[in-house]
Design a protein around this motif. Structure first.
Motif, PDB file in Angstrom:
ATOM      1  N   UNK A  17       0.825  -1.209   0.000  1.00  0.00           N
ATOM      2  CA  UNK A  17       0.000   0.000   0.000  1.00  0.00           C
ATOM      3  C   UNK A  17       0.858   1.258   0.000  1.00  0.00           C
ATOM      4  N   UNK A  18       1.985   1.211   0.733  1.00  0.00           N
ATOM      5  CA  UNK A  18       2.884   2.367   0.760  1.00  0.00           C
ATOM      6  C   UNK A  18       3.523   2.590  -0.608  1.00  0.00           C
ATOM      7  N   UNK A  19       3.924   1.501  -1.254  1.00  0.00           N
ATOM      8  CA  UNK A  19       4.537   1.618  -2.580  1.00  0.00           C
ATOM      9  C   UNK A  19       3.530   2.143  -3.602  1.00  0.00           C
ATOM     10  N   UNK A  20       2.286   1.692  -3.491  1.00  0.00           N
ATOM     11  CA  UNK A  20       1.238   2.177  -4.390  1.00  0.00           C
ATOM     12  C   UNK A  20       1.094   3.690  -4.274  1.00  0.00           C
ATOM     13  N   UNK A  24       2.217   6.507  -7.104  1.00  0.00           N
ATOM     14  CA  UNK A  24       1.168   7.412  -7.559  1.00  0.00           C
ATOM     15  C   UNK A  24       1.605   8.864  -7.453  1.00  0.00           C
ATOM     16  N   UNK A  25       2.284   9.195  -6.351  1.00  0.00           N
ATOM     17  CA  UNK A  25       2.806  10.557  -6.175  1.00  0.00           C
ATOM     18  C   UNK A  25       3.875  10.849  -7.222  1.00  0.00           C
ATOM     19  N   UNK A  80      -5.040   4.466  -4.375  1.00  0.00           N
ATOM     20  CA  UNK A  80      -5.913   4.139  -5.508  1.00  0.00           C
ATOM     21  C   UNK A  80      -6.617   5.381  -6.034  1.00  0.00           C
ATOM     22  N   UNK A  81      -7.034   6.267  -5.127  1.00  0.00           N
ATOM     23  CA  UNK A  81      -7.709   7.486  -5.557  1.00  0.00           C
ATOM     24  C   UNK A  81      -6.814   8.367  -6.407  1.00  0.00           C
ATOM     25  N   UNK A  82      -5.562   8.513  -5.986  1.00  0.00           N
ATOM     26  CA  UNK A  82      -4.603   9.315  -6.755  1.00  0.00           C
ATOM     27  C   UNK A  82      -4.367   8.693  -8.123  1.00  0.00           C
ATOM     28  N   UNK A  83      -4.161   7.385  -8.150  1.00  0.00           N
ATOM     29  CA  UNK A  83      -3.892   6.703  -9.417  1.00  0.00           C
ATOM     30  C   UNK A  83      -5.079   6.825 -10.368  1.00  0.00           C
ATOM     31  N   UNK A 138      -9.655   9.964   5.808  1.00  0.00           N
ATOM     32  CA  UNK A 138     -10.768   9.124   5.361  1.00  0.00           C
ATOM     33  C   UNK A 138     -11.958   9.977   4.929  1.00  0.00           C
ATOM     34  N   UNK A 139     -12.234  11.036   5.666  1.00  0.00           N
ATOM     35  CA  UNK A 139     -13.326  11.933   5.262  1.00  0.00           C
ATOM     36  C   UNK A 139     -13.027  12.571   3.907  1.00  0.00           C
ATOM     37  N   UNK A 140     -11.797  12.993   3.711  1.00  0.00           N
ATOM     38  CA  UNK A 140     -11.427  13.595   2.425  1.00  0.00           C
ATOM     39  C   UNK A 140     -11.558  12.587   1.291  1.00  0.00           C
ATOM     40  N   UNK A 141     -11.061  11.380   1.518  1.00  0.00           N
ATOM     41  CA  UNK A 141     -11.126  10.348   0.475  1.00  0.00           C
ATOM     42  C   UNK A 141     -12.576  10.021   0.126  1.00  0.00           C
ATOM     43  N   UNK A 142     -13.417   9.915   1.146  1.00  0.00           N
ATOM     44  CA  UNK A 142     -14.821   9.581   0.909  1.00  0.00           C
ATOM     45  C   UNK A 142     -15.527  10.670   0.102  1.00  0.00           C
TER      46      UNK A 142
END
Length: 512
Positions: A17-20, A24-25, A80-83, A138-142
């Protein structure tokens, strides 16, 4: 990111997850290159494009690895959101974006984020304690997922008219209006009213804009499904909501001269505010143009719909004006609007609205000025093809959709065959013209990328070149305009509506 590097320095394997998230960044950094950055890194455009593809493919490989499943976590969700956001605005990967978005939704439910702020969840956090940075992220992602979904529902394409996230099926507070430095593991140190600019200001404006899109879909379900005529008062009511929203925006997001002057110091301290201001209004006027488009042509002759005609034209002109402002502001924030295909999609749509209006009102006082704006917009699209093969494909497809539709309305001359342009040489042939929406581009490869090659053979009929979308100069655009004005008035309102529904850079992806 520091934790990831520390793991590698200690000889350990970082979590997937960290590598993902890290890759992405990296991909995002490669996407927003500037000439100054290229010079500083002693690299080229081709180099950063290759870097973007390498980072993006690596992130995708991590996400899709069959033996190392990404486990649900806040880091995974953000990665995943960034990607997904990056791939939506770049070459290739069309279906993967929808898959990533759906996976984000499923992971959010696994993490119970849709119940993040129920009374039970808040009580558990109070008793057991929690990391408030994690909660805020989490609120931002949602809400980023929710806003994207609602915006998508009123952006054109096959997704229009429906959305996934239901307000009654979630209990998640909006994130705090504050800067990142003021959020600690123990809580938010200081929160500000929306009238105070922060790094989250545009986030709130985007959510509010998405709520308007949701309201449109809720109010017009029948018209979206083409089942019955809409009450025009409903359209006017929705327009009033948009106007009120723009009036209620914080002063630093308003476009009037006084507000821009008032926020000059804010933009100096936070350069991204100026870009966000333009982007917010670009999105709003795109939707206003879309809201009034069904009544735009009828408003020319029917006084009942005159307001829609005026509003549609005004918003279309505003979209083109804001696109020009993006270029002026881009240098200060390191962003190039021509690299984002959704921006160019909205520009094409607005330019087509203006072109259509001029063809029906060729003697209007401002007809020549509108023509100039349309030609300038199409030339901007032509120049933008250098940034993206995928964008080039969209421009070609849309212009060919337009010209092939106009071709169908032109009276056929007996015995006159079509002509074909082959390497610049005209030859007689019986080849049929391109069908509606048919592209002369060819796709090579698949999976992770798309390569678009301009077709070498393009159908032409009576001087109407269906393939003239490749490398047009000023004379070429003038010829395209002449053909458009000559034939466009022959289309009736239903034909125009059908044409505008077919205009889409990518039928699988159409979101702001």
């Amino acid at each position: 990111m520091e934790k990831t590097y520390q793991c590698m320095l200690e000889g350990e394997e970082p979590p997937a997850s960290d590598l993902l998230l890290v890759f992405g960044i990296f991909a995002g950094s490669a996407l927003i290159w500037t000439p100054r950055l290229l010079e500083k890194l002693t690299t080229t455009k081709a180099g950063v494009k290759a870097a973007f593809m390498a980072y993006a493919r690596t992130a995708l490989a991590i996400l899709e690895h069959p033996d190392q499943i990404i486990q649900p976590s806040t880091t995974s969700l953000v990665g995943m959101g960034i990607l997904g956001h990056l791939l939506m605005n770049t070459d290739g990967f069309p279906i993967k974006v929808h898959l990533i978005r759906h996976r984000c939704l499923l992971m959010s439910r696994d993490l119970q984020i849709h119940r993040l702020d129920t009374a039970k969840a808040r009580e558990e956090r109070r008793i057991k304690g929690c990391d408030m940075i994690d909660v805020e992220v989490q609120r931002r992602a949602w809400w980023n997922m929710v806003a994207s979904d609602w915006l998508l529902s009123f952006s054109g394409g096959p997704q229009e008219g429906a959305y996934t996230f239901q307000s009654k099926h979630m209990n998640v507070n909006l994130p705090s209006n504050t800067d990142d430095e003021l959020i600690t593991a123990s809580g938010v140190q200081q929160e500000f009213p929306l009238s105070v600019p922060t790094a989250m200001s545009a986030f709130f404006a985007r959510v509010q804009g998405s709520e308007l899109c949701r309201d449109v879909i809720d109010a017009l379900p029948s018209i979206m499904l083409d089942s019955q005529e809409c009450d025009y008062e409903t359209i006017l009511g929705l327009d009033a909501k948009y106007q009120k929203h723009m009036d209620d925006l914080p002063f630093f997001f308003k476009l009037d001269t006084a507000s821009i002057e008032q926020s000059r110091q804010i933009c100096k301290e936070r350069p991204y505010i100026a870009w966000q201001r333009v982007s917010i209004h670009f999105s709003l006027h795109t939707r206003l143009c879309r809201l009034h488009r069904p009544y735009h042509l009828e408003g020319i002759t029917n006084p009942k719909y005159a307001y829609s005609h005026t509003s549609c034209i005004r918003s279309a002109q505003k979209v083109l004006e804001l696109r020009r402002l993006m270029d002026e502001i881009a240098v200060g924030v390191g962003l190039s609007p021509s690299r984002f295909w959704i921006v160019m999609h909205h520009v094409f749509f607005a330019a087509l609205i203006l072109a259509m209006d001029v063809s029906f009102n060729p003697h209007a006082p401002d007809a020549e000025a509108r023509k100039t704006k349309v030609l300038a917009a199409y030339q901007t699209l032509e120049q933008s093809k250098q940034e993206s093969n995928y964008l080039m494909e969209g421009i070609q497809k849309n212009l060919q959709t337009l010209m092939s539709t106009l071709h169908k309305t032109r009276p056929q001359t007996s015995g006159a065959g079509s002509r074909v342009v082959q390497s610049g040489v005209f030859a007689e042939t019986g080849q049929a013209p391109a069908r509606l929406g048919e592209s002369s581009t060819t796709h090579e490869g698949g999976g992770d990328g798309i390569s678009v090659q301009p077709g070498s053979t393009m159908a032409v009929d009576e001087g109407l070149d269906l393939g003239m979308v490749n490398d047009l100069d000023q004379e070429g655009w003038e010829q395209l305009w002449s053909e458009f004005v000559a034939v466009a008035p022959e289309l009736d309102v239903p034909q125009w509506s059908s044409l505008l529904e077919d205009v889409d850079f990518n039928p699988q992806l159409d979101a702001y």
